[in-house]
Design an enzyme around this catalytic site. Structure first.
Site, PDB file in Angstrom:
ATOM      1  N   HIS A  95      -7.143  -4.439  -1.002  1.00 49.77           N
ATOM      2  CA  HIS A  95      -6.502  -5.726  -1.267  1.00 49.77           C
ATOM      3  C   HIS A  95      -7.163  -6.416  -2.458  1.00 49.77           C
ATOM      4  O   HIS A  95      -6.990  -7.611  -2.661  1.00 49.77           O
ATOM      5  CB  HIS A  95      -6.592  -6.645  -0.048  1.00 49.77           C
ATOM      6  CG  HIS A  95      -6.087  -6.021   1.206  1.00 49.77           C
ATOM      7  ND1 HIS A  95      -6.927  -5.470   2.155  1.00 49.77           N
ATOM      8  CD2 HIS A  95      -4.819  -5.848   1.665  1.00 49.77           C
ATOM      9  CE1 HIS A  95      -6.200  -4.988   3.140  1.00 49.77           C
ATOM     10  NE2 HIS A  95      -4.919  -5.193   2.869  1.00 49.77           N
ATOM     11  N   HIS A 104       0.820  -1.216   0.000  1.00 47.62           N
ATOM     12  CA  HIS A 104       0.000   0.000   0.000  1.00 47.62           C
ATOM     13  C   HIS A 104       0.855   1.269   0.000  1.00 47.62           C
ATOM     14  O   HIS A 104       0.355   2.359   0.264  1.00 47.62           O
ATOM     15  CB  HIS A 104      -0.912   0.011   1.221  1.00 47.62           C
ATOM     16  CG  HIS A 104      -1.742  -1.221   1.358  1.00 47.62           C
ATOM     17  ND1 HIS A 104      -2.633  -1.604   0.404  1.00 47.62           N
ATOM     18  CD2 HIS A 104      -1.784  -2.168   2.336  1.00 47.62           C
ATOM     19  CE1 HIS A 104      -3.212  -2.742   0.782  1.00 47.62           C
ATOM     20  NE2 HIS A 104      -2.709  -3.108   1.948  1.00 47.62           N
TER      21      HIS A 104
END
Length: 340
Positions: free
Chosen positions: A228, A66
């Site tokens: 995700h 991320h």
């Protein structure tokens, strides 16, 4: 915009996929030698001057993939440390425990945790083990995603890019000397006025997998995607940028709800593969639409803050501001993910 077939290999700059995260962390530390320290045993990036006796230590975990969240948000006025797991995986409990011990301050430690089942379990256990060793630890949960509830990997709403505002506020408040209890209350307050939603134009490919997590047709988008690659509200045909932004804005504004007269911070966050030009195009429409509703954007954030590897797409975040939050968001900060 379509994903490659599920069996196709996606090209990446990778050596050993299982060493991807350690090699990335080493690079971050080497690029910031005076500000950061890397502890490879625990995937730990920490401030070189941490812990400090005069401030609560602010720690974030979560999985990798991320970036710049969260290892590149370590620095003065932001996080004191981040200990990520592998790509899209929660850090092991022993990483969290050892990180907490290394960051232990007389004023305590705060864990900022995105609301995913694996992260919650790992951090709960890490906190309990640290407390058993006499360390003062508290937790602030982030669950800003309005897209879905009780989704893949999550009981309740997901924590996404709104995490940045919790980090920024707590980092600034800890620098001014706020105590542990006050910081927990502040973190909960920031989370309570923050809402986000994302959309994917493509999938992403974890280095160890080598193929995309899911497939989208050439004319498809995933509305409400998770960071995700989790499913969102629905898969649909692509529309104009303004139409997509309008749906996301309506979902966010109506959820809190935000009202005429509110002052807000607005984040248009790239998920890893979207040109900055497109993000500013979206921001312009969102800004004007908010003004038409009587909602005043007073702080803007356009760029990549919380990505999903190379996923094409974006997320939109609003934060309802008050005088204290405006001051905290304006406070000085220095992080590894700088562009100048």
């Amino acid at each position: 915009m379509a994903d490659t077939a599920g069996t196709a290999t996606v090209k990446k700059f990778v050596n050993d996929p299982h060493e991807f995260v350690p090699e990335m962390l080493k690079g971050i530390a080497l690029a910031n030698p005076n500000m950061l320290r890397y502890v490879p045993d625990y995937n730990l990036i920490m401030r070189a001057d941490a812990p400090r006796d005069d401030k609560v230590s602010i720690v974030q975990g979560s999985g990798s993939g991320h970036e710049p969240a969260h290892v590149m948000a370590v620095g003065p006025g932001m996080l004191d440390a981040a200990c990520p797991g592998d790509v899209f995986s929660a850090p092991p409990t022993d990483y969290i425990l050892e990180t907490t011990k290394l960051l232990a301050s007389p004023k305590g430690v705060i864990h900022i945790v995105n609301n995913y089942t694996g992260d919650r379990m790992a951090f709960d256990m890490g906190r309990e083990l640290a407390e058993a060793e006499g360390i003062k630890v508290a937790t602030v949960m982030v669950d800003d995603d309005v897209s879905v509830k009780d989704s893949t990997f999550t009981v309740g709403r997901r924590g996404v890019a709104g995490n940045f505002f919790v980090i920024k506020a707590l980092g600034a408040a800890s620098e001014r000397g706020d105590d542990l209890e006050s910081l927990v209350q502040l973190g909960q307050r920031v989370n309570s006025v923050t809402r986000s939603m994302g959309v994917a134009l493509s999938s992403c490919t974890p280095p160890a997998k080598g193929t995309p997590l899911f497939e989208l047709g050439a004319d498809e988008i995933e509305m409400g995607v998770g960071i995700h690659g989790e499913p969102g509200r629905r898969r649909e045909k692509i529309r104009s940028a303004n139409e997509i932004a309008d749906e996301m804005l309506e979902a966010i504004v109506s959820d809190l709800p935000y009202e005429s007269g509110d002052e807000v911070a607005v984040m248009v966050n790239g998920l890893g593969g979207t040109p900055i030009s497109e993000l500013f195009l979206l921001y312009g429409h969102v800004h004007e639409t908010l003004e038409q509703r009587g909602i005043k954007p007073v702080r803007s954030y356009v760029g990549e803050y919380c990505t999903s590897l190379e996923m094409a797409g974006m997320s939109l975040t609003l934060v309802r501001l008050d005088d204290e939050l405006k001051e905290l968001l304006s406070a000085p900060a220095q992080i590894a993910a700088r562009i100048f």
